[in-house]
Write a protein that holds these residues in place. Sequence first.
Motif, PDB file in Angstrom:
ATOM      1  N   ASP A 105       0.839  -1.215   0.000  1.00 58.07           N
ATOM      2  CA  ASP A 105       0.000   0.000   0.000  1.00 58.07           C
ATOM      3  C   ASP A 105       0.866   1.253   0.000  1.00 58.07           C
ATOM      4  OD1 ASP A 105      -2.227  -1.495  -0.046  1.00 58.07           O
ATOM      5  OD2 ASP A 105      -2.722  -1.284   2.098  1.00 58.07           O
TER       6      ASP A 105
ATOM      7  N   GLY B 163       2.374   1.833  -3.281  1.00 59.44           N
ATOM      8  CA  GLY B 163       1.340   2.359  -4.184  1.00 59.44           C
ATOM      9  C   GLY B 163       1.144   3.847  -3.988  1.00 59.44           C
TER      10      GLY B 163
ATOM     11  N   LEU C  50       4.212   5.763  -5.255  1.00 56.84           N
ATOM     12  CA  LEU C  50       4.216   5.793  -6.722  1.00 56.84           C
ATOM     13  C   LEU C  50       3.197   6.801  -7.243  1.00 56.84           C
ATOM     14  CD1 LEU C  50       5.580   4.408  -9.130  1.00 56.84           C
ATOM     15  CD2 LEU C  50       3.669   2.804  -9.180  1.00 56.84           C
ATOM     16  N   THR C  51       2.005   6.757  -6.633  1.00 58.57           N
ATOM     17  CA  THR C  51       0.950   7.693  -7.046  1.00 58.57           C
ATOM     18  C   THR C  51       1.391   9.135  -6.819  1.00 58.57           C
ATOM     19  OG1 THR C  51      -0.639   6.053  -6.342  1.00 58.57           O
ATOM     20  CG2 THR C  51      -1.499   8.242  -6.771  1.00 58.57           C
TER      21      THR C  51
ATOM     22  N   LEU D  51       3.956  10.176  -9.356  1.00 59.61           N
ATOM     23  CA  LEU D  51       3.361  10.470 -10.663  1.00 59.61           C
ATOM     24  C   LEU D  51       2.644  11.814 -10.655  1.00 59.61           C
ATOM     25  CD1 LEU D  51       1.996   6.959 -11.730  1.00 59.61           C
ATOM     26  CD2 LEU D  51       3.789   8.262 -12.846  1.00 59.61           C
ATOM     27  N   VAL D  52       1.896  12.058  -9.591  1.00 60.85           N
ATOM     28  CA  VAL D  52       1.162  13.329  -9.486  1.00 60.85           C
ATOM     29  C   VAL D  52       2.148  14.502  -9.425  1.00 60.85           C
ATOM     30  CG1 VAL D  52      -0.345  14.701  -7.984  1.00 60.85           C
ATOM     31  CG2 VAL D  52      -0.910  12.329  -8.461  1.00 60.85           C
TER      32      VAL D  52
ATOM     33  N   LEU E 239       5.198  14.548 -10.644  1.00 60.25           N
ATOM     34  CA  LEU E 239       5.766  14.675 -11.987  1.00 60.25           C
ATOM     35  C   LEU E 239       4.815  15.463 -12.893  1.00 60.25           C
ATOM     36  CD1 LEU E 239       8.260  13.436 -13.570  1.00 60.25           C
ATOM     37  CD2 LEU E 239       6.618  11.794 -14.462  1.00 60.25           C
ATOM     38  N   PHE E 240       3.549  15.138 -12.777  1.00 64.52           N
ATOM     39  CA  PHE E 240       2.497  15.783 -13.559  1.00 64.52           C
ATOM     40  C   PHE E 240       2.486  17.290 -13.272  1.00 64.52           C
ATOM     41  CE2 PHE E 240      -1.902  17.024 -14.250  1.00 64.52           C
ATOM     42  CZ  PHE E 240      -2.237  16.359 -15.415  1.00 64.52           C
TER      43      PHE E 240
ATOM     44  N   SER F 245       5.782  19.070 -14.404  1.00 65.56           N
ATOM     45  CA  SER F 245       5.811  19.221 -15.871  1.00 65.56           C
ATOM     46  C   SER F 245       4.873  20.330 -16.302  1.00 65.56           C
ATOM     47  CB  SER F 245       5.390  17.925 -16.552  1.00 65.56           C
ATOM     48  OG  SER F 245       6.190  16.882 -16.118  1.00 65.56           O
ATOM     49  N   ALA F 246       3.671  20.371 -15.692  1.00 65.20           N
ATOM     50  CA  ALA F 246       2.699  21.409 -16.055  1.00 65.20           C
ATOM     51  C   ALA F 246       3.261  22.798 -15.775  1.00 65.20           C
ATOM     52  CB  ALA F 246       1.409  21.193 -15.275  1.00 65.20           C
TER      53      ALA F 246
ATOM     54  N   ILE G 157       6.045  23.640 -18.312  1.00 67.03           N
ATOM     55  CA  ILE G 157       5.484  23.980 -19.631  1.00 67.03           C
ATOM     56  C   ILE G 157       4.894  25.393 -19.601  1.00 67.03           C
ATOM     57  CG2 ILE G 157       3.565  23.424 -21.219  1.00 67.03           C
ATOM     58  CD1 ILE G 157       5.834  21.573 -21.609  1.00 67.03           C
TER      59      ILE G 157
ATOM     60  N   LEU H  10       7.740  27.890 -19.573  1.00 68.50           N
ATOM     61  CA  LEU H  10       8.377  27.938 -20.890  1.00 68.50           C
ATOM     62  C   LEU H  10       7.523  28.746 -21.863  1.00 68.50           C
ATOM     63  CD1 LEU H  10      10.827  26.735 -22.476  1.00 68.50           C
ATOM     64  CD2 LEU H  10       9.285  24.926 -23.212  1.00 68.50           C
ATOM     65  N   GLY H  11       6.217  28.473 -21.851  1.00 66.98           N
ATOM     66  CA  GLY H  11       5.292  29.204 -22.731  1.00 66.98           C
ATOM     67  C   GLY H  11       5.295  30.685 -22.414  1.00 66.98           C
TER      68      GLY H  11
ATOM     69  N   ILE I  40       8.556  32.323 -23.668  1.00 66.39           N
ATOM     70  CA  ILE I  40       8.588  32.492 -25.130  1.00 66.39           C
ATOM     71  C   ILE I  40       7.627  33.605 -25.555  1.00 66.39           C
ATOM     72  CG2 ILE I  40       7.964  31.358 -27.296  1.00 66.39           C
ATOM     73  CD1 ILE I  40       9.256  28.822 -26.066  1.00 66.39           C
TER      74      ILE I  40
ATOM     75  N   SER J  98      -7.276  -0.044  -6.729  1.00 67.91           N
ATOM     76  CA  SER J  98      -5.985   0.632  -6.725  1.00 67.91           C
ATOM     77  C   SER J  98      -5.305   0.508  -8.094  1.00 67.91           C
ATOM     78  CB  SER J  98      -5.128   0.016  -5.631  1.00 67.91           C
ATOM     79  OG  SER J  98      -3.872   0.593  -5.653  1.00 67.91           O
TER      80      SER J  98
ATOM     81  N   TYR K 294      -7.012   2.683 -10.623  1.00 68.29           N
ATOM     82  CA  TYR K 294      -6.672   4.082 -10.381  1.00 68.29           C
ATOM     83  C   TYR K 294      -5.298   4.405 -10.969  1.00 68.29           C
ATOM     84  CZ  TYR K 294      -5.504   8.335  -7.889  1.00 68.29           C
ATOM     85  OH  TYR K 294      -5.126   9.594  -7.579  1.00 68.29           O
ATOM     86  N   MET K 295      -4.348   3.466 -10.748  1.00 66.96           N
ATOM     87  CA  MET K 295      -2.998   3.653 -11.274  1.00 66.96           C
ATOM     88  C   MET K 295      -3.000   3.696 -12.802  1.00 66.96           C
ATOM     89  SD  MET K 295      -0.691   4.049  -9.042  1.00 66.96           S
ATOM     90  CE  MET K 295       0.821   3.531  -9.774  1.00 66.96           C
TER      91      MET K 295
ATOM     92  N   LEU L  27      -4.342   6.953 -13.963  1.00 68.95           N
ATOM     93  CA  LEU L  27      -3.359   8.021 -13.747  1.00 68.95           C
ATOM     94  C   LEU L  27      -2.264   7.968 -14.807  1.00 68.95           C
ATOM     95  CD1 LEU L  27      -2.902  10.246 -11.630  1.00 68.95           C
ATOM     96  CD2 LEU L  27      -1.320   8.705 -10.507  1.00 68.95           C
TER      97      LEU L  27
ATOM     98  N   ILE M 109      -1.335  10.778 -17.514  1.00 70.02           N
ATOM     99  CA  ILE M 109       0.015  11.355 -17.635  1.00 70.02           C
ATOM    100  C   ILE M 109       0.559  11.153 -19.046  1.00 70.02           C
ATOM    101  CG2 ILE M 109       2.408  11.065 -16.845  1.00 70.02           C
ATOM    102  CD1 ILE M 109       1.264  10.791 -14.033  1.00 70.02           C
TER     103      ILE M 109
ATOM    104  N   PHE N  73      -0.923  13.706 -21.116  1.00 75.02           N
ATOM    105  CA  PHE N  73      -0.320  14.989 -20.748  1.00 75.02           C
ATOM    106  C   PHE N  73       1.053  15.130 -21.391  1.00 75.02           C
ATOM    107  CE2 PHE N  73       2.396  17.436 -17.869  1.00 75.02           C
ATOM    108  CZ  PHE N  73       1.723  18.628 -17.890  1.00 75.02           C
TER     109      PHE N  73
ATOM    110  N   CYS O  99       2.396  17.822 -23.912  1.00 70.71           N
ATOM    111  CA  CYS O  99       3.627  18.575 -23.623  1.00 70.71           C
ATOM    112  C   CYS O  99       4.541  18.569 -24.835  1.00 70.71           C
ATOM    113  CB  CYS O  99       4.379  17.946 -22.465  1.00 70.71           C
ATOM    114  SG  CYS O  99       3.731  18.400 -20.893  1.00 70.71           S
TER     115      CYS O  99
ATOM    116  N   PHE P 199       6.089  25.751 -29.263  1.00 72.42           N
ATOM    117  CA  PHE P 199       6.875  26.831 -28.665  1.00 72.42           C
ATOM    118  C   PHE P 199       8.183  27.026 -29.433  1.00 72.42           C
ATOM    119  CE2 PHE P 199       4.881  25.933 -24.252  1.00 72.42           C
ATOM    120  CZ  PHE P 199       3.808  26.739 -24.571  1.00 72.42           C
TER     121      PHE P 199
ATOM    122  N   LYS Q 266       9.374  30.341 -31.343  1.00 73.21           N
ATOM    123  CA  LYS Q 266      10.676  30.968 -31.070  1.00 73.21           C
ATOM    124  C   LYS Q 266      11.445  31.183 -32.380  1.00 73.21           C
ATOM    125  CE  LYS Q 266      14.195  31.609 -27.950  1.00 73.21           C
ATOM    126  NZ  LYS Q 266      14.145  32.565 -26.879  1.00 73.21           N
TER     127      LYS Q 266
END
Lengths: 161, 141
Positions: free
Chosen positions: A6, A9, A12-13, A16-17, A19-20, A23-24, A27, A30-31, A34, B7, B10-11, B14, B18, B21, B25, B32, B36
Motif C-alpha cells: 500500500d 502504491g 508511486l501515485t 506520478l502526481v 511529476l504531472f 511538468s505542467a 510547460i 516555458l510558454g 517564449i 488501486s 486508479y494507477m 493516472l 500522464i 499529458f 507537452c 513553442f 521561437k
Amino acid sequence: MKRLGDLMGIVLTMTLVSLFIISAILILLLGAQIYNSSVLGLENNFFSITPTLYIAEKFRQYEAGALTELGSINGTAALVFHQEYDGEDYETWIYTLENNLCELTVKSGSKINARAGQPIMEINEFTVNRLDNNLFEIIISGKGGQNSKLLLNARSEASNA
Amino acid sequence: MRKSNHSSLYMIELIIAILFFMLSCAASISFFAHAKQNTIHSKELSGSVLCMTSAAETVKAVNGNADKVSRILLGKKINDRVYVYYDNDFKVVDELKKMNYILSIETNIEDDMLVSNISMTGKKGVINKIEVKKYLDTIGG
C-alpha cells in the motif's frame, strides 16, 4: 507485507502526481517566457523601426523637386524638407520635443514654434547626420531603448546649409 | 481483492492521463520551438531590411563606388565586393568572432545601368536579397 505494498502504491501515485504538476508548471513557464520574449521583440521593433520608416517615407514623399537639409530647433537636430506648393515655399520640420518625434509644416521664413508641431510617436532620442552630399544617417532610439539606424539618400538636391 | 483492483485501475487511469499529458507537452514544446524560430526569423528580417535599405541608399548616393560604400557602411572591400559584418543585434562589428550576419554588396555597371546585388546572410543561409538599379544618366538630376 500488504502495508508495504500500500505504501509503495501511495509513493508511486504521489510521484506520478508530482511529476504531472512539475511538468505542467515547467510547460507554463516555458510558454510564458517564449510569449514574453516574442512580445518584447515585437514592441522593440515597433518602437524603434516605425519612426525610422516614417522618416524614410518622408524622404520618398519629398524626393521630387524638394530640398532636404539639416536644421535645429531648440538646440536639437532636425530634418527640414522644402517644397513649393501653389507658388509658395513650405518647410516640413521633423524634430524631437519632450521625447516625441514631431512634424511641423510652415511657410518658409516663418518663425518656428516647436510646440505647434504634431507629435508622431514617443521616442527616446533622434539623431540625424549628413554623411555624404545627399546621404543622411538617421538614428532613432525607441521607447524600449533599442536603436535603429537607417541611411537615406535624398534624391533631390540636398542643401549644404 | 476488491481494494487491490480499485488501486490498479486508479494507477492505470493516472498513467493514461500522464501519457496524454506528456503527448500534449511534446506537441506544446514543438509549437513553442516553432514560435521561437518565427520570432528569431522575424527579428532577422526586420534587422536585415534596415541594413539592406541603408546599403541600397548608399550605393545609389555614391553611384556604386565600392570604396565609398565600404567607408560609409564601415565594411571591408574584397575583390570589388563590399562586406559588412553584423552582430546578433545588427550592429557593425570588425571581428569575425562576433559576427552573426554578413551583408554582401556586389555592384556592376551594365550599359548605362548601375546594378547592385545586396544580400544578407545568416548562419543558416541567405535571409534576404535585393537588386538595386540606377540609371547613371540621372547623375546630377
